[in-house]
Design a protein around this motif. Sequence first.
Motif, PDB file in Angstrom:
ATOM      1  N   ASP A  78     -23.534  -3.900   4.698  1.00  0.00           N
ATOM      2  CA  ASP A  78     -23.218  -3.641   6.100  1.00  0.00           C
ATOM      3  C   ASP A  78     -23.320  -2.141   6.369  1.00  0.00           C
ATOM      4  O   ASP A  78     -22.753  -1.344   5.625  1.00  0.00           O
ATOM      5  CB  ASP A  78     -21.801  -4.130   6.419  1.00  0.00           C
ATOM      6  N   ASP A 119     -15.291  -5.495   6.194  1.00  0.00           N
ATOM      7  CA  ASP A 119     -14.541  -4.462   5.468  1.00  0.00           C
ATOM      8  C   ASP A 119     -15.085  -3.052   5.637  1.00  0.00           C
ATOM      9  O   ASP A 119     -14.427  -2.095   5.273  1.00  0.00           O
ATOM     10  CB  ASP A 119     -14.474  -4.819   3.973  1.00  0.00           C
ATOM     11  N   ASP A 120     -16.289  -2.928   6.177  1.00  0.00           N
ATOM     12  CA  ASP A 120     -16.875  -1.584   6.300  1.00  0.00           C
ATOM     13  C   ASP A 120     -16.812  -1.072   7.730  1.00  0.00           C
ATOM     14  O   ASP A 120     -17.137  -1.801   8.667  1.00  0.00           O
ATOM     15  CB  ASP A 120     -18.345  -1.612   5.867  1.00  0.00           C
TER      16      ASP A 120
HETATM   17 MG    MG Z   1     -19.124  -5.160   3.363  1.00  0.00          MG
END
Ligand code: MG
Length: 329
Positions: A288, A8-9
Amino acid sequence: MGIESTADDFSVGVSTFDGEILANVTDAYVPIEGGIHPREAARHHADVASKVLGGAFAKSGIRPKGLSVLAFSQGPGLGPCLRTGATVARALASYMGIPLVGVNHCIAHIEIGKLRTGAKDPVTLYVSGGNTMVLAFESGRYRVFGETLDIALGNCLDVFAREAGLRQNVGVPFGAVIEKLALDGKKLVPLPYSVKGMDVSLSGLLTASVALLKKRDCRLEDMCYSLQETAFSMVTEVTERALAHTGKKELLLTGGVAANRRLQSMIRAVAEEHDVRFETVETQFAVDNGAMIAWTGALAYTHGVVTPVEKSLVRLRWRPEEVEVPWAE
Ligand code: MG
Ligand code: AMP
């Protein structure tokens, strides 16, 4: 420079070859509803890539011409997300005429943890939204001593939180919401505890927790508390066994879930009992982040590792023990 885009990052970091982190800029994809949708997350990464890159250049004070290596997260992770990051990395590296280095995401978590804490040869518990592993260096590679057989610890907490109708906000992820509620938990509800050898299984625990919650005869605070106690005890048990087996003198906790105070105290207790040093990583380097990819890319590059474009395909299930890590000897 390092580009991280496994889930997601989307994050870009800049590191010197001595491990000074000059920039670490992240833009996270937040789903409107439900979990991470890989293609939507990848679209997000493509949308924010130039802004995040620009931010990393500005923050670091480095000009594109000043870069010597372009590292990227080659796996493991979600295909569309990985491919977006890899595409950006290939384009930049070829435009600037510098080498590309594909980095294993799990190894990068360990390396940035070592860099930031000064640990030299730790047993690492890496717990995040997508991974749950106990790792340690042995015979040239980071070996996986234990891991989840199904879902990751962070994912378990996130799904439970969504099922409970909780909301997460920027800066307050689901795991932190559960952590806060758990502080008001008073009753330990019996839940499935599943350690198989050195591995853990969390999906049965999640299913049972959600089912109890829906029956509405337990307080949410008690459920959050019981879920944490049970899940954290499982990962702590296998971590302790890895520590006893390897005889290492440092214990490193990292990944997004490492921010949890209760988990920290359990892992710290194990470290104290075995008389080893406990370390955990600042949140910006535990989640992350691009900095860990930049730093691991620098380590790999200085040990002769480069990734030609034709070998830069992303590896969705790339295991850390497949990678030789001469720099960790
Ligand atoms: Mg993440
Ligand atoms: P990452 O996958 O490393 O980016 O980390 C994200 C994961 O960490 C998500 O599953 C979050 O819910 C989890 N997380 C973040 N903060 C906490 C916390 N305080 N306690 C437990 N889990 C957390």
